[in-house]
Design an enzyme around this catalytic site. Structure first.
Site, PDB file in Angstrom:
ATOM      1  N   LYS A  33     -38.184 -18.767  37.889  1.00  0.00           N
ATOM      2  CA  LYS A  33     -38.026 -19.730  36.791  1.00  0.00           C
ATOM      3  C   LYS A  33     -36.633 -20.376  36.861  1.00  0.00           C
ATOM      4  O   LYS A  33     -35.752 -19.896  37.600  1.00  0.00           O
ATOM      5  CB  LYS A  33     -38.218 -19.005  35.452  1.00  0.00           C
ATOM      6  CG  LYS A  33     -37.198 -17.910  35.185  1.00  0.00           C
ATOM      7  CD  LYS A  33     -37.607 -17.043  33.987  1.00  0.00           C
ATOM      8  CE  LYS A  33     -36.598 -15.933  33.755  1.00  0.00           C
ATOM      9  NZ  LYS A  33     -37.037 -14.993  32.697  1.00  0.00           N
ATOM     10  N   TYR A 254      -4.528 -28.699  30.124  1.00  0.00           N
ATOM     11  CA  TYR A 254      -4.813 -29.009  28.720  1.00  0.00           C
ATOM     12  C   TYR A 254      -4.340 -27.887  27.818  1.00  0.00           C
ATOM     13  O   TYR A 254      -4.555 -26.705  28.102  1.00  0.00           O
ATOM     14  CB  TYR A 254      -6.315 -29.190  28.501  1.00  0.00           C
ATOM     15  CG  TYR A 254      -6.864 -30.487  29.031  1.00  0.00           C
ATOM     16  CD1 TYR A 254      -6.458 -31.719  28.493  1.00  0.00           C
ATOM     17  CD2 TYR A 254      -7.805 -30.498  30.052  1.00  0.00           C
ATOM     18  CE1 TYR A 254      -6.981 -32.913  28.974  1.00  0.00           C
ATOM     19  CE2 TYR A 254      -8.332 -31.688  30.527  1.00  0.00           C
ATOM     20  CZ  TYR A 254      -7.915 -32.887  29.989  1.00  0.00           C
ATOM     21  OH  TYR A 254      -8.431 -34.058  30.461  1.00  0.00           O
TER      22      TYR A 254
HETATM   23  C1  LIG Z   1     -36.853 -13.677  33.380  1.00  0.00           C
HETATM   24  C2  LIG Z   1     -37.852 -12.601  33.260  1.00  0.00           C
HETATM   25  C3  LIG Z   1     -37.880 -11.545  34.186  1.00  0.00           C
HETATM   26  C4  LIG Z   1     -36.826 -11.355  35.253  1.00  0.00           C
HETATM   27  O1  LIG Z   1     -35.730 -10.678  34.694  1.00  0.00           O
HETATM   28  P1  LIG Z   1     -34.431 -10.294  35.568  1.00  0.00           P
HETATM   29  O2  LIG Z   1     -33.547  -9.607  34.601  1.00  0.00           O
HETATM   30  O3  LIG Z   1     -33.860 -11.591  36.033  1.00  0.00           O
HETATM   31  O4  LIG Z   1     -34.889  -9.452  36.680  1.00  0.00           O
HETATM   32  C5  LIG Z   1     -38.917 -10.627  34.089  1.00  0.00           C
HETATM   33  N1  LIG Z   1     -39.849 -10.731  33.115  1.00  0.00           N
HETATM   34  C6  LIG Z   1     -39.825 -11.715  32.197  1.00  0.00           C
HETATM   35  C7  LIG Z   1     -40.870 -11.762  31.136  1.00  0.00           C
HETATM   36  C8  LIG Z   1     -38.834 -12.676  32.228  1.00  0.00           C
HETATM   37  O5  LIG Z   1     -38.801 -13.636  31.301  1.00  0.00           O
END
Ligand SMILES: *Cc1c(COP(=O)(O)O)cnc(C)c1O
Length: 356
Positions: A33, A254
Site C-alpha cells: 500500500k 531560520y
Molecule cells: C499496513 C498493514 C499491515 C502491514 O504492517 P507493517 O507494520 O508495515 O508490517 C498489515 N496489516 C494491515 C491490516 C495493514 O493495514
C-alpha cells in the site's frame, strides 16, 4: 540536475521478502500500500511477484495500478475492502480479495449480481478498535456471509495494535480472542504484520501480512530491538551545494535555531522538507558525508538543510550526503523527528526514485 534522489535497492527488497517468508509458516501477502511505502509500487511489486503469495493494498485504486501494469499473477487483497458499493462490479470482475469489516459492506455484497463470487476475509476487532466486527458478532456475521452466493469466505483476519512492543500482553490477548473464534469456525487466519511475525511466532496465522520489514525498516524502533538482518531498501541522498565557514557565535538558518560554539564549517545540502525530509529533525540528527558521520544543525528548510562538516576538511561542494539508507537508519532519523520510519518513507515527495 538537482542531486537529491532516492535510490531503491530492489535486491534488498527481495532479500527482506525471503526473510519474511522464512517467518511465514504458510502463505504471505506482501503489503505494498501507499506506493509500496514510498518505494514505487510497480517496480517493487514486479520483483516481489515471485516471492509472495498475494499483494495487499489499502483500497481499490491502489489495486487498479497493479492491474494496469499487468501485475495480476498473484491475488490482490484490499485491506479495507471496498469503500463504496460502486467498486463492487470492478472487484468481482478483477477477482480482488476483500476484507469485510462492516455491516454496510455485507448489505452491498448481498445486492451484487455477479457470475463469480468475491473472496472475502472477515475482519474481527480483537482490540485495535479500528475496523472489524466484535468477537461476539462474528459467528452470526459468518453465517450470514456463508449464505450469500456472491461471497467466498477465506477466513478471519485481525490486526494487532501493539505488536511492536514485544513484551506487551495485548498481542496475546488479541491472539486468544481470534483463536477462540477459529476453533468454532475451523477456518484460516490472517494476523501478523511485520512486528508480530518477527516477535510472536504463535501469531503468524495462515496468511502473514508483512509491510515495513520488506522495506528494511525496523518494526520495533522504540523497543530498540531487531534481531533479523533486514537490509534498508531506500537510500535518500543528495549533495553539498555550498559551504559556509563561520566564526563562533553565529546563528544558522531560520529562527537562529543553532548558534555555533566554535569556528564551524557548514555544508549546505540540497534536501528539504518539500522532499519529505522531516522539518522536526533536531540538531544532531545523523547523516553521512562521503560515507563519514556528520550531523544536522539548524532548521530544515523547504529545499535545503545544513550539516556540520568542521571535522571533515576533505569534504565540500559535490560531496555525497546520505540522509537515510544503509549508513543512517531511517528509524534513527525518525526518532530524532518524533515520528516513525513508516511516515518518513511514505512521505517522500519531489525527489526522483531510481532503481538498482
Ligand atoms: C499496513 C498493514 C499491515 C502491514 O504492517 P507493517 O507494520 O508495515 O508490517 C498489515 N496489516 C494491515 C491490516 C495493514 O493495514
Amino acid at each position: 540536475m538537482r542531486p537529491a534522489r532516492a535510490v531503491i535497492d530492489l535486491s534488498a527488497l527481495v532479500h527482506n521478502a525471503k526473510l519474511a517468508r522464512q517467518h511465514s509458516p504458510e502463505q504471505m501477502m506482501a503489503v505494498v500500500k501507499a506506493d509500496a511505502y514510498g518505494h514505487g509500487l510497480i517496480p517493487c511489486a514486479t520483483v516481489l511477484q515471485d516471492e509472495v503469495d498475494a499483494f495487499a493494498v489499502a483500497f481499490t485504486e491502489e489495486a487498479a495500478r497493479l492491474i494496469d501494469a499487468g501485475l495480476t499473477r498473484k491475488p490482490i487483497v484490499l485491506l479495507e475492502g471496498f469503500l463504496d458499493a460502486a467498486e463492487l462490479p470492478f472487484i468481482a470482475e478483477q477477482q480482488l480479495v476483500c476484507v469485510v469489516h462492516s455491516a454496510w459492506q455485507i448489505a452491498a455484497l448481498a445486492r451484487l449480481s455477479s457470475q463469480q463470487p468475491v473472496a472475502v476475509w472477515l475482519k474481527v476487532d480483537t482490540g485495535m478498535h479500528r475496523l472489524g466486527f466484535q468477537p461476539e458478532q462474528v459467528l452470526a456475521v459468518w453465517q450470514q456471509l456463508a449464505t450469500l452466493p456472491q461471497v467466498r469466505l477465506l477466513g478471519l483476519s485481525t490486526h494487532f495494535a501493539r505488536a511492536d512492543e514485544p513484551e506487551c500482553p495485548v498481542t496475546l490477548q488479541q491472539l486468544q480472542a481470534i483463536l477462540a473464534l477459529q476453533k468454532q469456525l475451523n477456518t484460516s487466519l490472517s494476523l501478523a504484520n511485520s512486528a508480530a511475525l518477527l516477535s510472536t511466532s504463535a501469531a503468524a496465522g495462515n496468511w502473514t501480512r508483512p509491510g515495513i520489514m520488506l522495506y528494511g525498516a525496523n518494526p520495533f524502533p522504540s523497543a530498540n530491538r531487531l534481531t533479523e538482518s533486514l537490509e534498508p531498501v531506500m537510500t535518500l541522498e543528495s549533495k553539498i551545494i555550498g559551504v559556509q565557514t563561520l566564526a563562533a557565535g553565529q546563528a544558522v538558518g531560520y529562527g537562529g535555531h543553532y548558534v555555533t560554539s566554535a569556528p564551524t564549517r557548514l555544508g549546505i545540502v540540497a534536501m528539504g522538507y518539500a522532499d519529505g525530509y522531516p522539518r522536526q529533525a533536531k540538531n544532531g540528527t545523523p547523516v553521512t558525508v562521503d560515507g563519514q558521520p556528520a550531523q544536522l544543525v539548524g532548521r530544515v528548510a523547504m529545499d535545503m538543510l545544513t550539516v556540520d562538516i568542521t571535522h571533515l576538511p576533505e569534504v565540500g561542494v559535490g560531496s555525497r550526503v546520505e540522509l537515510w539508507g544503509k549508513q543512517v537508519s531511517v528509524d534513527t532519523v525518525a526518532q530524532q523527528a518524533d515520528t516513525i520510519g513508516y511516515q518518513l518513507l511514505c512521505n517522500l515527495k519531489r525527489v526522483p526514485l531510481s532503481y538498482c
